[in-house]
Design a protein around this motif. Structure first.
Motif, PDB file in Angstrom:
ATOM      1  N   ALA A 115       0.819  -1.216   0.000  1.00 13.59           N
ATOM      2  CA  ALA A 115       0.000   0.000   0.000  1.00 13.59           C
ATOM      3  C   ALA A 115       0.848   1.260   0.000  1.00 13.59           C
ATOM      4  O   ALA A 115       0.425   2.301  -0.543  1.00 13.59           O
ATOM      5  CB  ALA A 115      -0.943  -0.005   1.199  1.00 13.59           C
ATOM      6  N   PHE A 116       2.037   1.200   0.561  1.00 14.88           N
ATOM      7  CA  PHE A 116       2.912   2.375   0.608  1.00 14.88           C
ATOM      8  C   PHE A 116       3.259   2.880  -0.789  1.00 14.88           C
ATOM      9  O   PHE A 116       3.590   4.055  -0.960  1.00 14.88           O
ATOM     10  CB  PHE A 116       4.195   2.041   1.369  1.00 14.88           C
ATOM     11  CG  PHE A 116       4.987   0.911   0.770  1.00 14.88           C
ATOM     12  CD1 PHE A 116       5.906   1.138  -0.230  1.00 14.88           C
ATOM     13  CD2 PHE A 116       4.799  -0.389   1.224  1.00 14.88           C
ATOM     14  CE1 PHE A 116       6.634   0.091  -0.790  1.00 14.88           C
ATOM     15  CE2 PHE A 116       5.524  -1.442   0.669  1.00 14.88           C
ATOM     16  CZ  PHE A 116       6.435  -1.207  -0.344  1.00 14.88           C
ATOM     17  N   ALA A 117       3.176   2.006  -1.793  1.00 18.53           N
ATOM     18  CA  ALA A 117       3.510   2.394  -3.164  1.00 18.53           C
ATOM     19  C   ALA A 117       2.290   2.848  -3.963  1.00 18.53           C
ATOM     20  O   ALA A 117       2.426   3.295  -5.101  1.00 18.53           O
ATOM     21  CB  ALA A 117       4.190   1.232  -3.884  1.00 18.53           C
ATOM     22  N   GLU A 118       1.095   2.723  -3.376  1.00 19.99           N
ATOM     23  CA  GLU A 118      -0.139   3.027  -4.109  1.00 19.99           C
ATOM     24  C   GLU A 118      -0.721   4.397  -3.799  1.00 19.99           C
ATOM     25  O   GLU A 118      -1.711   4.791  -4.418  1.00 19.99           O
ATOM     26  CB  GLU A 118      -1.189   1.946  -3.815  1.00 19.99           C
ATOM     27  CG  GLU A 118      -0.784   0.542  -4.241  1.00 19.99           C
ATOM     28  CD  GLU A 118      -0.530   0.438  -5.738  1.00 19.99           C
ATOM     29  OE1 GLU A 118      -1.237   1.128  -6.513  1.00 19.99           O
ATOM     30  OE2 GLU A 118       0.371  -0.315  -6.127  1.00 19.99           O
ATOM     31  N   PHE A 119      -0.114   5.106  -2.838  1.00 20.74           N
ATOM     32  CA  PHE A 119      -0.639   6.419  -2.448  1.00 20.74           C
ATOM     33  C   PHE A 119       0.481   7.451  -2.525  1.00 20.74           C
ATOM     34  O   PHE A 119       1.633   7.170  -2.181  1.00 20.74           O
ATOM     35  CB  PHE A 119      -1.208   6.369  -1.033  1.00 20.74           C
ATOM     36  CG  PHE A 119      -2.402   5.452  -0.894  1.00 20.74           C
ATOM     37  CD1 PHE A 119      -3.689   5.957  -1.037  1.00 20.74           C
ATOM     38  CD2 PHE A 119      -2.239   4.098  -0.649  1.00 20.74           C
ATOM     39  CE1 PHE A 119      -4.790   5.115  -0.916  1.00 20.74           C
ATOM     40  CE2 PHE A 119      -3.320   3.254  -0.530  1.00 20.74           C
ATOM     41  CZ  PHE A 119      -4.605   3.757  -0.670  1.00 20.74           C
ATOM     42  N   ASP A 120       0.125   8.677  -2.952  1.00 23.28           N
ATOM     43  CA  ASP A 120       1.128   9.733  -3.020  1.00 23.28           C
ATOM     44  C   ASP A 120       1.314  10.374  -1.648  1.00 23.28           C
ATOM     45  O   ASP A 120       0.704   9.961  -0.657  1.00 23.28           O
ATOM     46  CB  ASP A 120       0.772  10.767  -4.097  1.00 23.28           C
ATOM     47  CG  ASP A 120      -0.546  11.503  -3.817  1.00 23.28           C
ATOM     48  OD1 ASP A 120      -0.965  11.565  -2.638  1.00 23.28           O
ATOM     49  OD2 ASP A 120      -1.144  12.021  -4.774  1.00 23.28           O
TER      50      ASP A 120
END
Length: 238
Positions: free
Chosen positions: A175-180
């Motif tokens: 999830a850390f890579a899916e949100f700015d």
């Protein structure tokens, strides 16, 4: 809609056509959706996902409220009247649908998520059960590779709470890579899947909310109620 949800293809986002889903005389207000999030962290990806889903639901015509679990006590006899418990139960009674979103921690939902669900009793409040007959959509975020453990657990709970849990579900890996940095979800198949889930929730809610009480009416409870009434009416005065 374009500014609020830049990842949405507006031409492909179809508003629910209530005329195809409901019968005359059924509720015509906006579907009422309660969202529960299983994290208290400042930078919470489950909350970010919940907020993205809220934007989609509102674009589809829902009235949405997100419950803040901060300050909710653990379940105990002396906390029944706690303001956060009262708030949660009142929101559930208000709702016609739920969305539950939790991180996966140690292969399971978080304690924050489970505590919220545990405070929603099966027993009626003011003659109304706070979860029975409501539709339910499930989402989870993962710190690593994709998993469905939390979704499976929450699906069991949804059934136990007598909710109509929709077939579709959302699991967001890494999830850390899916949100700015601002907490907005970036374009991806995971974003599109979340939209799918919210769209399906709206359709199931419109289909069932006017007849939910009938759908979950149970023979065993009608028999028990009749027996209880007979005992009360026929008991001898002391």
């Amino acid at each position: 809609m374009t500014d609020e949800m830049p990842n949405i293809d507006r031409a492909s986002l179809h508003l629910p056509e209530t005329g195809k889903l409901v019968l005359p005389g059924e509720p015509d207000h906006k579907p009422r959706v309660l969202m529960l999030c299983g994290s208290l962290r400042t930078r919470s990806y489950s909350r970010f996902l919940t907020q993205e889903a809220k934007r989609v639901l509102e674009a589809l015509g829902a009235e949405v409220r997100i419950y803040d679990p901060a300050g909710l006590p653990l379940v105990s006899d002396d906390a029944e009247s706690h303001p956060k418990v009262t708030e949660l139960r009142e929101l559930s009674l208000w709702s016609e649908a739920h969305v539950w979103c939790s991180p996966e921690r140690h292969g399971a939902m978080t304690g924050v998520m489970k505590t919220q669900i545990d405070w929603l009793p099966l027993a009626p409040i003011g003659g109304v059960r706070p979860t029975q007959g409501r539709t339910l959509a499930l989402m989870q975020v993962c710190g690593g590779s994709q998993s469905f453990n939390t979704l499976n657990q929450m699906r069991i709970l949804g059934r136990w709470m007598r909710m109509i849990t929709i077939p579709n579900q959302s699991s967001v890996p890494k999830a850390f890579a899916e949100f700015d940095e601002s907490g907005r979800m970036q374009p991806s198949p995971y974003y599109n899947r979340m939209v799918d889930v919210m769209e399906e929730l709206m359709k199931f809610t419109l289909l069932t909310r006017g007849r939910a009480e009938y759908l979950v009416d149970r023979y065993s409870e009608r028999v028990e109620s009749a027996e209880a009434l007979s005992l009360r009416v026929n008991q001898r005065s002391i």
